[in-house]
Design a protein around this motif. Sequence first.
Motif, PDB file in Angstrom:
ATOM      1  N   TYR A 435       0.805  -1.221   0.000  1.00  0.00           N
ATOM      2  CA  TYR A 435       0.000   0.000   0.000  1.00  0.00           C
ATOM      3  C   TYR A 435       0.837   1.270   0.000  1.00  0.00           C
ATOM      4  CZ  TYR A 435       0.880  -0.421   5.066  1.00  0.00           C
ATOM      5  OH  TYR A 435       1.461  -0.551   6.300  1.00  0.00           O
ATOM      6  N   ARG A 436       2.145   1.168   0.227  1.00  0.00           N
ATOM      7  CA  ARG A 436       2.981   2.365   0.262  1.00  0.00           C
ATOM      8  C   ARG A 436       3.309   2.902  -1.130  1.00  0.00           C
ATOM      9  NH1 ARG A 436       4.794   3.318   5.355  1.00  0.00           N
ATOM     10  NH2 ARG A 436       4.625   1.600   6.828  1.00  0.00           N
ATOM     11  N   GLN A 437       3.109   2.122  -2.172  1.00  0.00           N
ATOM     12  CA  GLN A 437       3.387   2.597  -3.523  1.00  0.00           C
ATOM     13  C   GLN A 437       2.419   3.722  -3.887  1.00  0.00           C
ATOM     14  OE1 GLN A 437       3.546  -0.609  -6.343  1.00  0.00           O
ATOM     15  NE2 GLN A 437       4.829  -1.888  -5.031  1.00  0.00           N
ATOM     16  N   ARG A 438       2.957   4.788  -4.489  1.00  0.00           N
ATOM     17  CA  ARG A 438       2.179   5.998  -4.738  1.00  0.00           C
ATOM     18  C   ARG A 438       0.940   5.744  -5.598  1.00  0.00           C
ATOM     19  NH1 ARG A 438       4.487   7.447  -0.966  1.00  0.00           N
ATOM     20  NH2 ARG A 438       6.013   9.112  -0.737  1.00  0.00           N
ATOM     21  N   HIS A 439       1.057   4.917  -6.623  1.00  0.00           N
ATOM     22  CA  HIS A 439      -0.102   4.722  -7.502  1.00  0.00           C
ATOM     23  C   HIS A 439      -1.220   3.945  -6.811  1.00  0.00           C
ATOM     24  CE1 HIS A 439       1.929   0.842  -8.063  1.00  0.00           C
ATOM     25  NE2 HIS A 439       0.795   0.370  -8.533  1.00  0.00           N
ATOM     26  N   ILE A 440      -0.874   3.165  -5.759  1.00  0.00           N
ATOM     27  CA  ILE A 440      -1.895   2.435  -5.008  1.00  0.00           C
ATOM     28  C   ILE A 440      -2.832   3.416  -4.304  1.00  0.00           C
ATOM     29  CG2 ILE A 440      -2.298   0.806  -3.118  1.00  0.00           C
ATOM     30  CD1 ILE A 440      -1.104  -0.514  -5.549  1.00  0.00           C
ATOM     31  N   GLN A 441      -2.290   4.595  -3.956  1.00  0.00           N
ATOM     32  CA  GLN A 441      -3.059   5.593  -3.217  1.00  0.00           C
ATOM     33  C   GLN A 441      -4.166   6.242  -4.056  1.00  0.00           C
ATOM     34  OE1 GLN A 441       1.131   6.712  -1.020  1.00  0.00           O
ATOM     35  NE2 GLN A 441       0.049   8.257  -2.186  1.00  0.00           N
ATOM     36  N   VAL A 525      -5.688   8.290   4.111  1.00  0.00           N
ATOM     37  CA  VAL A 525      -5.220   9.657   3.884  1.00  0.00           C
ATOM     38  C   VAL A 525      -4.154  10.025   4.911  1.00  0.00           C
ATOM     39  CG1 VAL A 525      -5.884  12.090   3.845  1.00  0.00           C
ATOM     40  CG2 VAL A 525      -7.412  10.369   2.857  1.00  0.00           C
ATOM     41  N   MET A 526      -4.427   9.749   6.179  1.00  0.00           N
ATOM     42  CA  MET A 526      -3.521  10.153   7.256  1.00  0.00           C
ATOM     43  C   MET A 526      -2.170   9.458   7.147  1.00  0.00           C
ATOM     44  SD  MET A 526      -6.222  10.213  10.433  1.00  0.00           S
ATOM     45  CE  MET A 526      -7.727  11.197  10.343  1.00  0.00           C
ATOM     46  N   ARG A 527      -2.166   8.198   6.761  1.00  0.00           N
ATOM     47  CA  ARG A 527      -0.891   7.478   6.646  1.00  0.00           C
ATOM     48  C   ARG A 527       0.023   8.153   5.631  1.00  0.00           C
ATOM     49  NH1 ARG A 527       1.924   4.795   3.486  1.00  0.00           N
ATOM     50  NH2 ARG A 527       0.371   4.867   1.827  1.00  0.00           N
ATOM     51  N   VAL A 528      -0.535   8.532   4.489  1.00  0.00           N
ATOM     52  CA  VAL A 528       0.274   9.193   3.451  1.00  0.00           C
ATOM     53  C   VAL A 528       0.775  10.548   3.950  1.00  0.00           C
ATOM     54  CG1 VAL A 528       0.245  10.174   1.131  1.00  0.00           C
ATOM     55  CG2 VAL A 528      -0.935   8.011   1.589  1.00  0.00           C
TER      56      VAL A 528
END
Length: 720
Positions: A435-441, A525-528
């Motif tokens: 889930y840390r990959q930018r496009h996953i967000q 949202v908060m994690r990012v």
Amino acid sequence: MIYVDRNTVERPISLSDEVFEDAQRQLLSNLAKDESILKQKRVKGFRVLYNSKEVKEALRSLFHGKCSYCEQPLTDKLYLTVDHFRPKQLATDSIAGLRHLYYSWLINEWENLLPSCPECNSAKFNYFPLKRYANFQESVEGCRKVEKDAILDPCFDRKISAHLKFLRDGTVKAKSERGEKTIELLSLNRKNLVRLRKKRWESVMSQLQTALKWEDNVRTLARFAKLMDQKQPFVAVSRTAGMTLLVPLVTKIGTMDTISDLMKHIWEGDIVPASIQELTSLMGLEKAMEPELISQNQVIPPKIRLISSVELTDYKALEDLKISFPSHTGQDSAPCLMLLGENATGKSTILEAITLCLLRENHGKALKLDPQSLLPFGRPTAKPRVSIHFNPKDGTDHWEFGVSSRKAYWKERDSHEIPVIAFGAHRFVTNIRRYRQRHIQVQTLFDPSKGIPDLRKWLVNAPAYKFNAVARAMKDLLLIPLDQDTVMTRNKDEGTIGFELFGQTLDLSYLSEGYKTIITLSLNVMRVLLEYNTNLEHAHGVVLIDEIETHLHPRWKMQIVSGLRKAMPMVQFVFTTHDPLCLKGMRNDEVVVLQRNEDSKIESLKDLPPIEGLRVEQILTSPYFGLFSALDPEVEINMIRYANLAASTNTSDNDQQLKEFRDQIESEMVIGRNPLEEIGYKAALRTIEDKRTRIADLSNINDDVFKEALDILNKKPEDL
């Protein structure tokens, strides 16, 4: 910036009376609670006294109607904002102890308040970087003894000219580390300020050079003194310009004694030369001290960059569309947007376009979108383009994304990265490890088969400062009362999270699906945001949510927007919705209505009415949704038939049909929101029957309706 003696204006009564003392006791009582509570507490619920008219007028008088930092005159447009020299919260990004509460105990302290223009206030924000901070709840005097490397305080630092040098080109240069920090933090070299200071320098020099030619020395001195007076705008510039002409001034007058007061103005009361020789020596020294930028180890946090507008050209069905965000006016949250419109008016398309433009090229390509799918239908040679403009206009003014020669491109980028998180209308929770990959967000916005990561495990194992930051935000999001000393807890062994509320622990896993949806979305949202920031009060990013009302109960629909904005106040949210309940929490000018014109071109509706304060049924029948009425369509048709029949010729058959229509209408609909409105509606129906009134003439029967309503009020319940 110049030094101004705060003692020239009396302390406002509202900051020294019993109300103030009571507010201080309440504030300090709140800050004396257990550390576990304070770590998850935001500066809210405290009595605000600093923003009163009396305090603003005192500050305006103290600085003669100027901004205390940049010396611009404060006007109706460039209005006065009350700035806390030491911020009222989150003065540092440090994660140690209770630093997020610095300096909440000085929120109403007169010695800590300064008048500021919105530009300086916005630039300074809550940043107050120091190498060493004072103790928690230390007084202003105590803070000054410890915090030696703070930015310049125009009501404390008497020798501003030892730190700042104003030049003839309008720029200001640093002569010390504190001077550099002040310039950078307040953006004192922003373009409009440089232009205004340069203009002031040229004007002052012209006036002073003219004054030197006058034969009357008294008149010459009066002109010099007037331009050096602290009531003048940009007087620091005037004094620096005047300093370059002091030698010819003394030569003209012939004595130092005559201009001693003027010299005190220019040298800010420190060293006043006693002779022309000493003056010449000092001027030479001043010239030799041309300032150089002094490097410092402490980095000033990057300025928050807000989207000001989005332009789309030939992007799918959007041929030529510009959407503007309202300007940021120093409020407690960033400007946001809500997109409305019927199906197929491009709402989701706009979210996709903004997301792609904000992503870095490698993250955008990871979505594996077909560039051809972005072309308008039937126009294979079109060149779709999305341009996002920012405010303030530092760095790159705009970013661009588009398609050319069947290939996607990203250009006009700088090193500034803006976190972007996006959610499609179909949202479900799933377990995703990467889930840390930018496009996953952002992928759920482009692919409805993708889910939202379940991040409860991440939160259970997050560092303490991230966990506490989430806890503070969740209290605002879940509308937990401010007077409740609620603590969010976690059990790493069991992998559970809960809230201690009213003496009980509420496990989040047992909440309703609506709550879980909100929490899961918010955690993503908060994690990012916490990857870029140490707190969520300052965290900036762009969050796009399609059909925000999905899975929500009406109560949550009314609260979700304001809840998200309070939880993450500096995030720019862009929502779409089909539900008027979700407009609660939006401000005037933050709602955009999309429609197709006669040529089937998508455009935004102009001249929308204010949204704040409208009731739900008013929103439905306003241009925001454009319904003729909020009634059930069949009931509405019966109402029209009823009115038309009442206006026709009076016959016994018509009377019977009228009675049947009236009985049907009253049985099918709830008339009025309260007993008084119900009486009004019934009175109107009876008057329409009695007067045989046509719809077009309804405005002329107010008096008759009033009489009928009085008659209903006077009757016994059994006679109605």
